[in-house]
Enzyme design. Structure first.
Site, PDB file in Angstrom:
ATOM      1  N   ARG A  34      13.265 -26.667  11.641  1.00  0.00           N
ATOM      2  CA  ARG A  34      14.648 -26.375  11.255  1.00  0.00           C
ATOM      3  C   ARG A  34      15.186 -27.522  10.392  1.00  0.00           C
ATOM      4  O   ARG A  34      14.792 -28.672  10.574  1.00  0.00           O
ATOM      5  CB  ARG A  34      15.550 -26.179  12.490  1.00  0.00           C
ATOM      6  CG  ARG A  34      15.522 -27.329  13.474  1.00  0.00           C
ATOM      7  CD  ARG A  34      16.519 -27.138  14.607  1.00  0.00           C
ATOM      8  NE  ARG A  34      17.876 -27.453  14.196  1.00  0.00           N
ATOM      9  CZ  ARG A  34      18.384 -28.691  14.170  1.00  0.00           C
ATOM     10  NH1 ARG A  34      17.659 -29.726  14.498  1.00  0.00           N
ATOM     11  NH2 ARG A  34      19.631 -28.877  13.776  1.00  0.00           N
ATOM     12  N   SER A  83      28.239 -42.144  16.789  1.00  0.00           N
ATOM     13  CA  SER A  83      27.374 -41.861  17.929  1.00  0.00           C
ATOM     14  C   SER A  83      26.138 -42.762  17.983  1.00  0.00           C
ATOM     15  O   SER A  83      26.258 -43.978  18.034  1.00  0.00           O
ATOM     16  CB  SER A  83      27.002 -40.377  17.870  1.00  0.00           C
ATOM     17  OG  SER A  83      26.282 -39.992  18.987  1.00  0.00           O
TER      18      SER A  83
END
Ligand code: 16G
Ligand code: ZN
Length: 531
Positions: free
Chosen positions: A499, A65
């Site tokens: 996170r 990606s």
């Protein structure tokens, strides 16, 4: 063990470096390409087992990606074109990390646990991006599949969403479309031309779009699509891969994270531009205004544009179908507020990662899902699609309703429902702007983003951070969430969360506030609290 003789032999050609362990993360395996040969071979094996288990064609995409060109990666695609099921992600990790002389045992373990009949036929579709390492790595996948007797179809260079599409077409016996690139271009371009060719008074400027292809597969595929859509959209392609390096100072991730224009694109004032990422499953739009100020239209703005359009069409068509928008914690607070308070659409928040958004979106008649980074699509339930198609055929409805139903039908056909697809999303956005007679500035002004900042923090073990409430609150380590709460209180309209990344060994910090200075400061303070 005779039936695994070929696996035993061929696996020696793709040996695992001893001690190397890798995880099947949010988007599959991803690391420097030189560590991946054995992973590819083994993912060929696993895809073959998955195919036997599901009695369907499975996809294997070789790509990393938006990562740098030296990296590579691999993802498995399930029968309906969606991400592979979670238990199989675990098998992937187990198989990847089995030392060389335990490989057959690890394979047998999966076969037993899943009760797989090895006499079942297997079929695997393979695709790859333009990285220099991708050709050899996809060969290793093919080796893995053939050593278990599976059939393969190698699509060669395709975007990630194109391979998802092919897998879905194959397993739905052509009902979703034909599993060829030609079929993909035909389906999308026909829907796009139907949507746009009757729009009156479109100027050449309105038909012109600048595209940054990130020097990747998306650029290549746009060149193939271009002749089909040329009459309604003139795409001016930059970073087409002919000289620049993949994802280097360009592409959707660069533009979103840096909040600036990519290199290699000469943008005039107010000109509509967009960027794909390295495997063409993400897209962001942008322009610069007369004061040379850069404006980014990210996944949240895209979700707003598309969901508003759909909602209006449903009203015009007189169809009672619920539109919901699925976002993650990264969605700009202004977008959520606009969608809920002004548009009155249901908004749902999930954990980061396409599979989470995708599953949540399946719960609605029409589920629009986008990550702020530009990955997203729209899912239409079977019942919703049926109602739309029936209305188009109904001879008892007035012209206005029929027209709206026809637009909805073409929009359904234009959208790649298997996964976020930069090419498909771009055509949807271009069609909506054309039909609504909106400029990129009009679109941008639907709401104003709250200033925000993302940072990454390196810690000794990011797994000590556990989150809840769709990653918006930290439950461990103790005291962290309290610290974040008291920092947030010091700023106006502020929000912040942390996170652990699913793709890098870092902790991510997000903050937004009423001013850029405030968002920057809050993000910095929260990152100190993480240490
Ligand atoms: C992967 C995900 C993307 C997510 C990103 C988050 C897929 C296909 N891709 O690229 O959706 O936004 O990871 O990365 O699921 P992070 O966990 O490092 O923040
Ligand atoms: Zn991507």
């Amino acid at each position: 063990m005779a039936e695994f003789e070929e696996v035993a032999q061929k696996s020696k050609l793709h040996p695992k470096p001893e001690g190397l362990t890798l995880q099947y993360g949010t988007a599959g395996f991803r690391t420097n390409a030189k560590h991946l040969d054995h992973i590819m071979f083994r993912m060929g094996l696993l895809a073959t087992l998955r195919s036997k288990k599901t009695k369907s064609t499975i996809g294997v995409m070789v790509t990393a990606s938006h990562n740098p060109e030296e990296d590579n990666g691999v993802k498995l695609i399930d029968p309906m074109g969606e991400m592979v099921a979670a238990t199989w992600e675990e098998y992937a990790t187990q198989l990847a990390n089995a030392e060389q002389d335990h490989l057959l045992a690890a394979l047998k373990d999966i076969i037993e646990k899943e009760d797989i009949s090895m006499s079942e036929a297997a079929s695997v579709y393979i695709g790859r991006d333009t990285r220099p390492s991708s050709a050899a790595l996809s060969q290793a996948v093919l080796d893995g599949v053939s050593s278990l007797g599976g059939k393969t179809h190698d699509y060669g260079l395709v975007s990630t969403p194109q391979l998802h599409y092919m897998v879905c077409c194959c397993n739905t016996k052509g009902r979703y479309g034909s599993a060829t690139l030609e079929g993909y271009y035909q389906k999308l371009s026909q829907a796009f031309l139907q949507l746009t060719h009757n729009v009156p008074n479109r100027t050449d400027d309105q038909k012109r779009l600048l595209l940054d292809g990130a020097n990747g597969i998306g650029a290549l595929k746009m060149k193939e699509l271009e002749p089909f859509i040329r009459s309604e959209l003139q795409v001016v392609l930059s970073n087409d891969g002919s000289s620049g390096k993949l994802n280097h100072l360009c592409g959707a991730d660069y533009v979103k994270v840096q909040q600036k224009a990519p290199q290699g694109v000469s943008m005039g004032v107010g000109e509509r531009c967009c960027s794909f990422d390295g495997d063409a499953d993400r897209i962001v739009y942008y322009y610069t205004d007369s004061k040379n100020c850069f404006h980014l239209l990210d996944g949240d703005k895209i979700a707003t544009l598309i969901s508003t359009f759909l909602k209006e069409l449903l009203t015009q068509a007189g169809l009672n179908l619920q539109v919901a928008v699925v976002q993650t914690a990264y969605a700009n607070g202004s977008s959520t507020r606009y969608l809920e308070d002004v548009m009155k659409v249901a908004v749902c928040c999930t954990k980061t990662g396409v599979k989470h958004l995708h599953h949540a979106a399946q719960e609605y008649d029409i589920g629009v899902y986008f990550e702020a980074n530009g990955h997203g699509t729209v899912l239409f339930s079977k019942a919703a699609q049926k109602q739309i198609v029936e209305l188009v055929k109904d001879s008892n409805v007035n012209d206005e309703r029929k027209h709206a139903a026809k637009l909805l039908e073409n929009t359904v056909n234009l959208i790649n429902q298997t996964v976020g697809d930069a090419i498909s999303d771009m055509l949807v956005i271009e069609a909506v702007l054309a039909i609504r007679g909106m400029s990129v500035q009009d679109w941008d002004e639907i709401y104003t983003d709250l200033p925000n900042r993302q940072l990454k923090v390196t810690v000794s073990d990011r797994r000590v951070i556990n989150t809840t409430d769709a990653e918006r609150r930290a439950v461990t380590p103790e005291g962290l969430q309290d610290a974040i709460d008291s920092l947030v209180k010091k700023y106006k309209n502020a929000r912040s969360f942390v996170r652990p990344s699913g793709t890098e060994d870092v902790v991510r910090v997000y903050a937004e506030a009423d001013t850029q200075e405030g968002a920057d400061r809050l993000a910095h303070e929260v990152s100190l609290a993480v240490h």
